[in-house]
Design a protein around this motif. Structure first.
Motif, mmCIF file in Angstrom:
data_model
loop_
_atom_site.group_PDB
_atom_site.id
_atom_site.type_symbol
_atom_site.label_atom_id
_atom_site.label_comp_id
_atom_site.label_asym_id
_atom_site.label_seq_id
_atom_site.Cartn_x
_atom_site.Cartn_y
_atom_site.Cartn_z
ATOM 1 N N HIS A 1 0.948 -1.428 -0.081
ATOM 2 C CA HIS A 1 0.011 -0.189 0.019
ATOM 3 C C HIS A 1 0.856 1.175 0.159
ATOM 4 C CE1 HIS A 1 -3.416 2.687 0.805
ATOM 5 N NE2 HIS A 1 -2.564 3.099 1.799
ATOM 6 N N PHE A 2 1.955 1.332 0.817
ATOM 7 C CA PHE A 2 2.635 2.545 1.026
ATOM 8 C C PHE A 2 3.576 2.551 -0.380
ATOM 9 C CE2 PHE A 2 2.197 2.558 5.964
ATOM 10 C CZ PHE A 2 1.252 3.462 5.756
ATOM 11 N N HIS B 1 0.380 8.644 1.658
ATOM 12 C CA HIS B 1 -0.164 8.213 2.615
ATOM 13 C C HIS B 1 0.617 8.039 3.851
ATOM 14 C CE1 HIS B 1 -3.983 6.650 0.152
ATOM 15 N NE2 HIS B 1 -3.730 7.921 -0.015
ATOM 16 N N ARG B 2 1.867 7.887 3.795
ATOM 17 C CA ARG B 2 2.784 7.728 5.086
ATOM 18 C C ARG B 2 2.404 8.768 5.952
ATOM 19 N NH1 ARG B 2 5.870 3.605 5.385
ATOM 20 N NH2 ARG B 2 6.893 2.583 3.962
ATOM 21 N N PRO B 3 2.078 8.270 7.458
ATOM 22 C CA PRO B 3 2.020 9.187 8.536
ATOM 23 C C PRO B 3 3.223 10.213 8.583
ATOM 24 C CG PRO B 3 1.855 6.945 9.161
ATOM 25 C CD PRO B 3 2.442 7.001 7.750
ATOM 26 N N TRP C 1 8.982 14.722 19.721
ATOM 27 C CA TRP C 1 8.884 13.750 20.850
ATOM 28 C C TRP C 1 7.440 12.637 20.327
ATOM 29 C CZ3 TRP C 1 9.867 16.664 26.085
ATOM 30 C CH2 TRP C 1 11.176 16.565 26.217
ATOM 31 N N ASP C 2 7.107 12.798 19.297
ATOM 32 C CA ASP C 2 5.990 11.873 18.835
ATOM 33 C C ASP C 2 6.484 10.682 18.716
ATOM 34 O OD1 ASP C 2 3.787 10.571 17.937
ATOM 35 O OD2 ASP C 2 3.505 11.652 16.168
ATOM 36 N N VAL C 3 6.405 9.692 19.782
ATOM 37 C CA VAL C 3 7.008 8.313 19.687
ATOM 38 C C VAL C 3 6.012 7.546 19.062
ATOM 39 C CG1 VAL C 3 8.994 8.367 21.512
ATOM 40 C CG2 VAL C 3 6.711 8.023 22.085
ATOM 41 N N SER C 4 5.065 7.928 18.477
ATOM 42 C CA SER C 4 4.165 6.836 17.653
ATOM 43 C C SER C 4 4.603 6.603 16.459
ATOM 44 C CB SER C 4 2.484 7.587 17.604
ATOM 45 O OG SER C 4 2.535 8.565 16.641
ATOM 46 N N ARG C 5 5.626 7.082 15.830
ATOM 47 C CA ARG C 5 6.302 6.966 14.759
ATOM 48 C C ARG C 5 6.880 5.670 14.486
ATOM 49 N NH1 ARG C 5 10.262 11.605 13.594
ATOM 50 N NH2 ARG C 5 11.131 10.112 11.811
ATOM 51 N N GLU D 1 0.289 17.027 18.548
ATOM 52 C CA GLU D 1 -0.122 16.542 17.344
ATOM 53 C C GLU D 1 0.606 15.231 16.797
ATOM 54 O OE1 GLU D 1 0.692 18.974 13.965
ATOM 55 O OE2 GLU D 1 2.157 20.149 15.026
ATOM 56 N N SER D 2 -0.154 14.238 16.096
ATOM 57 C CA SER D 2 0.184 13.039 15.655
ATOM 58 C C SER D 2 -0.627 12.559 14.826
ATOM 59 C CB SER D 2 0.633 12.073 16.981
ATOM 60 O OG SER D 2 -0.628 11.331 17.098
ATOM 61 N N PRO D 3 -0.211 11.472 13.998
ATOM 62 C CA PRO D 3 -1.254 10.947 13.224
ATOM 63 C C PRO D 3 -2.479 10.037 13.987
ATOM 64 C CG PRO D 3 1.075 10.268 12.586
ATOM 65 C CD PRO D 3 0.978 11.056 13.778
ATOM 66 N N PHE D 4 -2.112 9.998 15.229
ATOM 67 C CA PHE D 4 -3.326 9.537 16.231
ATOM 68 C C PHE D 4 -4.092 10.484 16.992
ATOM 69 C CE2 PHE D 4 0.077 6.471 15.304
ATOM 70 C CZ PHE D 4 -0.650 5.245 14.733
ATOM 71 N N GLY D 5 -3.716 11.783 16.551
ATOM 72 C CA GLY D 5 -4.188 12.652 17.325
ATOM 73 C C GLY D 5 -3.395 13.226 18.334
#
Length: 445
Positions: free
Chosen positions: A24-25, A31-33, A39-43, A70-74
């Motif tokens: 998909h990517f 579409h990549r987040p 410090w957004d460690v959701s990556r 802010e992050s791709p997950f809010g």
């Protein structure tokens, strides 16, 4: 024994979750987040590239928890210190695990507008880890007897036999993938025994685990239909086992039979049944599988510790705890704040997402001296929180520890030394923390 064999529904076993996401990517790189906050460690790339340690170290030095706007997950709170995570875990009413608030991963619960925009129905899988008391208590109590000390004693002989037989088949003097040959085979076989799952289909459990446990995959709307299609096939397959077990003259001691004979679980809606299957499959598969790979990786990275293990098998129980600390097979769990509260000098608002980064807590310098180093003699290795803490601590922790201990004991008995000898590929994810491939060669010591 079952009195009637129920036909199994047709199920697919490809593509894997990894293949689907990668393809998909490749087709939609846009579409990549995006992760603008440092410090957004959701990556997921920092776990894939194994570069997460200095980021969390910097965060721990700056304080126990930090707001990531802010992050791709809010937006979310990142809780990074050991003491702060234990404190929040000990307040389950204030920090909810319920799926109705968003559940246990960093994923957002889709709004009605987002559902309408994507033209999809609300699909949620309640499971007892994502429930608050009292529902959590009754459902957890149903499966807990399988994981008591007496339950472990009953399973130990079979686990030891299966582990030994597998180790005896490992090729000498050639490179092979430890993840597929050992870690997946042992954990999937264990799950098949726990569920009374048809042995010849056991690899389906790994396939479903990967499709249900990947947080990044779950953010890609274009893969929703495929993902839910696979989960419904899983539900249908297990439903055939459920129907079969209801015809048993004597109740079995597998997990499905235990659910059937439990007031807390025998009236579950289909979504709840599927949710609890996902919980038990991901919990039983990913945690042990990735620690079995982590043990090999860290013993190879710290040969002085491998030598200690070879010289003194009495260290094995503590080595298991230390390897769980170092690997931390689930990177985070999420809670949702139920009312405004002041914690550690910060105001957390009702509805805020609070993400507990277990893998940071297990490297907390305030608790573990020289935390990035494997030390199988570490006196407080058991203080790790790889299994969580409080009422939601992993119900299968004892079984995971038993499987890991037996693996090391049987390796020692055969004087097996495992060297990393080729590709090391980590899972690209922020929830499951582990290895996709670990090429090794086996020698003797």
């Amino acid at each position: 024994m079952a009195t009637a064999a129920i036909p199994r529904p047709e199920v697919r076993s490809s593509p894997t979750a990894y293949e689907a996401l990668k393809n998909h990517f490749a087709e939609h790189p846009e579409h990549r987040p995006q992760h603008p906050h440092k410090w957004d460690v959701s990556r997921s790339d920092i776990y894939y590239e194994n570069t997460w340690q200095p980021i969390f170290r910097e965060m721990r030095e700056a304080g126990p928890l930090h707001y990531i706007p802010e992050s791709p997950f809010g937006p979310y709170w990142a809780v990074v210190q050991h003491k702060a995570i234990q404190h929040i875990e000990s307040l389950p009413e204030l920090f909810s695990s319920s799926w109705e608030h968003g559940g246990i991963t960093i994923l957002n619960r889709l709004t009605d507008e987002e559902l309408a925009q994507s033209n999809i129905e609300r699909r949620e899988l309640p499971m007892f880890i994502a429930m608050d008391r009292p529902q959590h208590t009754g459902q957890r109590r149903t499966v807990a007897p399988k994981f008591t000390p007496s339950g472990m004693a009953e399973m130990e002989g079979e686990i030891r036999q299966r582990t030994g037989e597998l180790l005896d088949t490992l090729p000498q003097g050639e490179v092979f993938d430890w993840v597929d040959t050992v870690s997946i085979e042992l954990t999937t076989g264990m799950l098949a025994i726990l569920f009374g799952f048809p042995w010849e289909d056991r690899r389906l459990l790994t396939f479903w685990s990967d499709w249900s446990g990947d947080t990044e995959l779950a953010t890609v709307r274009e893969l929703d239909e495929m993902r839910w299609g696979f989960l419904h096939e899983m539900g249908a397959y297990f439903q055939s086992l459920w129907v079969e077990r209801t015809h048993d003259k004597e109740p079995g001691d597998d997990l499905i039979s235990m659910m059937i004979h439990s007031e807390a679980m025998n009236q579950m809606r289909p979504e709840e049944f599927m949710g609890n299957l996902v919980l038990l499959i991901v919990g039983g598969n990913d945690t042990t599988r990735n620690t079995m790979s982590g043990i090999i990786h860290y013993m190879d990275k710290f040969p002085d510790q491998r030598k200690l293990f070879e010289q003194n098998p009495d260290l094995i129980p503590n080595a298991v705890q230390e390897c769980l600390r170092m690997q931390t097979p689930l990177a985070h769990m999420r809670r949702t704040c139920t009312e405004d509260t002041e914690q550690f000098g910060q105001t957390i608002k009702k509805g805020d997402k609070v993400v507990l980064w277990y893998l940071s807590a297990n490297r907390d310098e305030e608790v573990f001296e020289d935390p990035d180093r494997l030390d199988i003699t570490r006196e407080n290795a058991r203080r790790h929180i790889a299994f969580g803490y409080g009422i939601h601590r992993c119900v299968g922790a004892r079984l995971a520890e038993l499987q890991l201990r037996i693996l090391l004991e049987e390796m020692h008995k055969r004087r097996l030394r495992v060297h990393v000898a080729g590709d090391v590929e980590r899972v690209r994810a922020n929830f499951v923390h582990g290895f996709r491939k670990l090429e090794v060669e086996v020698t003797r010591f």
